[in-house]
Motif scaffolding. Structure first.
Motif, PDB file in Angstrom:
ATOM      1  N   ALA A  59       0.834  -1.212   0.000  1.00 54.70           N
ATOM      2  CA  ALA A  59       0.000   0.000   0.000  1.00 54.70           C
ATOM      3  C   ALA A  59       0.864   1.257   0.000  1.00 54.70           C
ATOM      4  O   ALA A  59       0.560   2.224  -0.710  1.00 54.70           O
ATOM      5  CB  ALA A  59      -0.931  -0.012   1.209  1.00 54.70           C
ATOM      6  N   VAL A  60       1.936   1.247   0.780  1.00 53.74           N
ATOM      7  CA  VAL A  60       2.830   2.413   0.816  1.00 53.74           C
ATOM      8  C   VAL A  60       3.516   2.581  -0.529  1.00 53.74           C
ATOM      9  O   VAL A  60       3.594   3.695  -1.058  1.00 53.74           O
ATOM     10  CB  VAL A  60       3.858   2.279   1.962  1.00 53.74           C
ATOM     11  CG1 VAL A  60       4.912   3.364   1.877  1.00 53.74           C
ATOM     12  CG2 VAL A  60       3.161   2.323   3.314  1.00 53.74           C
ATOM     13  N   ALA A  61       4.004   1.492  -1.111  1.00 56.30           N
ATOM     14  CA  ALA A  61       4.675   1.561  -2.421  1.00 56.30           C
ATOM     15  C   ALA A  61       3.722   2.084  -3.494  1.00 56.30           C
ATOM     16  O   ALA A  61       4.100   2.919  -4.324  1.00 56.30           O
ATOM     17  CB  ALA A  61       5.215   0.190  -2.805  1.00 56.30           C
ATOM     18  N   ARG A  62       2.491   1.617  -3.467  1.00 55.05           N
ATOM     19  CA  ARG A  62       1.494   2.087  -4.437  1.00 55.05           C
ATOM     20  C   ARG A  62       1.234   3.581  -4.277  1.00 55.05           C
ATOM     21  O   ARG A  62       1.171   4.323  -5.263  1.00 55.05           O
ATOM     22  CB  ARG A  62       0.196   1.312  -4.266  1.00 55.05           C
ATOM     23  CG  ARG A  62      -0.900   1.754  -5.242  1.00 55.05           C
ATOM     24  CD  ARG A  62      -2.129   0.941  -5.067  1.00 55.05           C
ATOM     25  NE  ARG A  62      -1.725  -0.463  -5.161  1.00 55.05           N
ATOM     26  CZ  ARG A  62      -2.543  -1.484  -5.021  1.00 55.05           C
ATOM     27  NH1 ARG A  62      -3.811  -1.289  -4.792  1.00 55.05           N
ATOM     28  NH2 ARG A  62      -2.103  -2.716  -5.108  1.00 55.05           N
ATOM     29  N   GLN A  67       1.835   9.134  -6.265  1.00 59.88           N
ATOM     30  CA  GLN A  67       2.190  10.525  -6.000  1.00 59.88           C
ATOM     31  C   GLN A  67       3.342  10.994  -6.891  1.00 59.88           C
ATOM     32  O   GLN A  67       3.360  12.129  -7.342  1.00 59.88           O
ATOM     33  CB  GLN A  67       2.565  10.721  -4.524  1.00 59.88           C
ATOM     34  CG  GLN A  67       1.397  10.584  -3.588  1.00 59.88           C
ATOM     35  CD  GLN A  67       0.317  11.607  -3.877  1.00 59.88           C
ATOM     36  OE1 GLN A  67       0.587  12.788  -4.042  1.00 59.88           O
ATOM     37  NE2 GLN A  67      -0.915  11.146  -3.964  1.00 59.88           N
ATOM     38  N   MET A  68       4.298  10.112  -7.128  1.00 57.52           N
ATOM     39  CA  MET A  68       5.469  10.506  -7.917  1.00 57.52           C
ATOM     40  C   MET A  68       5.194  10.523  -9.421  1.00 57.52           C
ATOM     41  O   MET A  68       5.734  11.350 -10.134  1.00 57.52           O
ATOM     42  CB  MET A  68       6.646   9.587  -7.604  1.00 57.52           C
ATOM     43  CG  MET A  68       7.195   9.792  -6.201  1.00 57.52           C
ATOM     44  SD  MET A  68       8.513   8.655  -5.772  1.00 57.52           S
ATOM     45  CE  MET A  68       9.836   9.233  -6.809  1.00 57.52           C
ATOM     46  N   SER A  69       4.377   9.595  -9.880  1.00 58.16           N
ATOM     47  CA  SER A  69       4.155   9.491 -11.324  1.00 58.16           C
ATOM     48  C   SER A  69       2.876  10.158 -11.791  1.00 58.16           C
ATOM     49  O   SER A  69       2.746  10.491 -12.965  1.00 58.16           O
ATOM     50  CB  SER A  69       4.125   8.020 -11.735  1.00 58.16           C
ATOM     51  OG  SER A  69       2.947   7.407 -11.237  1.00 58.16           O
ATOM     52  N   GLY A  70       1.929  10.312 -10.889  1.00 51.27           N
ATOM     53  CA  GLY A  70       0.647  10.866 -11.286  1.00 51.27           C
ATOM     54  C   GLY A  70      -0.265   9.845 -11.956  1.00 51.27           C
ATOM     55  O   GLY A  70      -1.338  10.194 -12.438  1.00 51.27           O
TER      56      GLY A  70
END
Length: 166
Positions: A59-62, A67-70
């Motif tokens: 969940a954190v990785a997702r 957030q980083m890629s949009g």
């Protein structure tokens, strides 16, 4: 530690998780588990090399990825594409699980004196003392240099000023 077949586990030294195929298998020294690693290789591994997966990791990785890629296409990423986000998630989870505030002072804790003769006690800068009793506003320590007193009394509010945790 026990695992079940088809359980996803973390393999020591690898970013991507593995899967338990079977086990435990008896072997000299330690029981071993048959594990399919993320690269597809199958190995017999000691239980000490395996840990249960943190349920929060994915969940954190997702969230980091989104957030980083949009984008919201986590399920279409390959294992190689997910790896950097899983590494970031691991670092975040370690930081979140590391206590930042020390717990309350308790009997048995060690303190280091920062000021010679702090609170009128016969102590010198750098002395380390053992906490014996803690009250709501003060605490008592052993008194190794005192011939008259068995304990020194210090205020809890003087942490960082006259004493610190050792």
């Amino acid at each position: 530690m026990t695992f079940k077949a088809d359980e996803t586990i973390q393999v020591k030294g690898m970013t991507m998780p593995g899967t338990i195929l079977s086990g435990p298998h008896k072997s000299p020294g330690a029981d071993r588990w048959l594990v399919r690693k993320a690269d597809g290789n199958v190995s017999l591994m000691k239980a000490a090399e395996l840990t249960a997966m943190d349920a929060r990791r994915e969940a954190v990785a997702r969230s980091v990825y989104e957030q980083m890629s949009g984008h919201r296409h986590w399920s279409t990423l390959t294992a190689v594409s997910r790896e950097p986000y899983l590494r970031i998630a691991d670092a975040i989870l370690v930081a979140l699980d590391t206590p930042t505030e020390p717990g309350p002072l308790k009997a048995g804790d060690r303190i280091r004196i920062l000021k010679t003769m702090h609170d009128g006690a016969d102590v010198r800068q750098g002395d380390e003392l053992t906490v014996k009793v803690v009250t709501d506003r003060s605490f008592q320590t052993d008194a190794p240099r005192s011939y008259h007193s068995r304990r020194w009394y210090f205020l809890l509010s003087n942490e960082g000023i006259g004493w610190e945790r050792a």
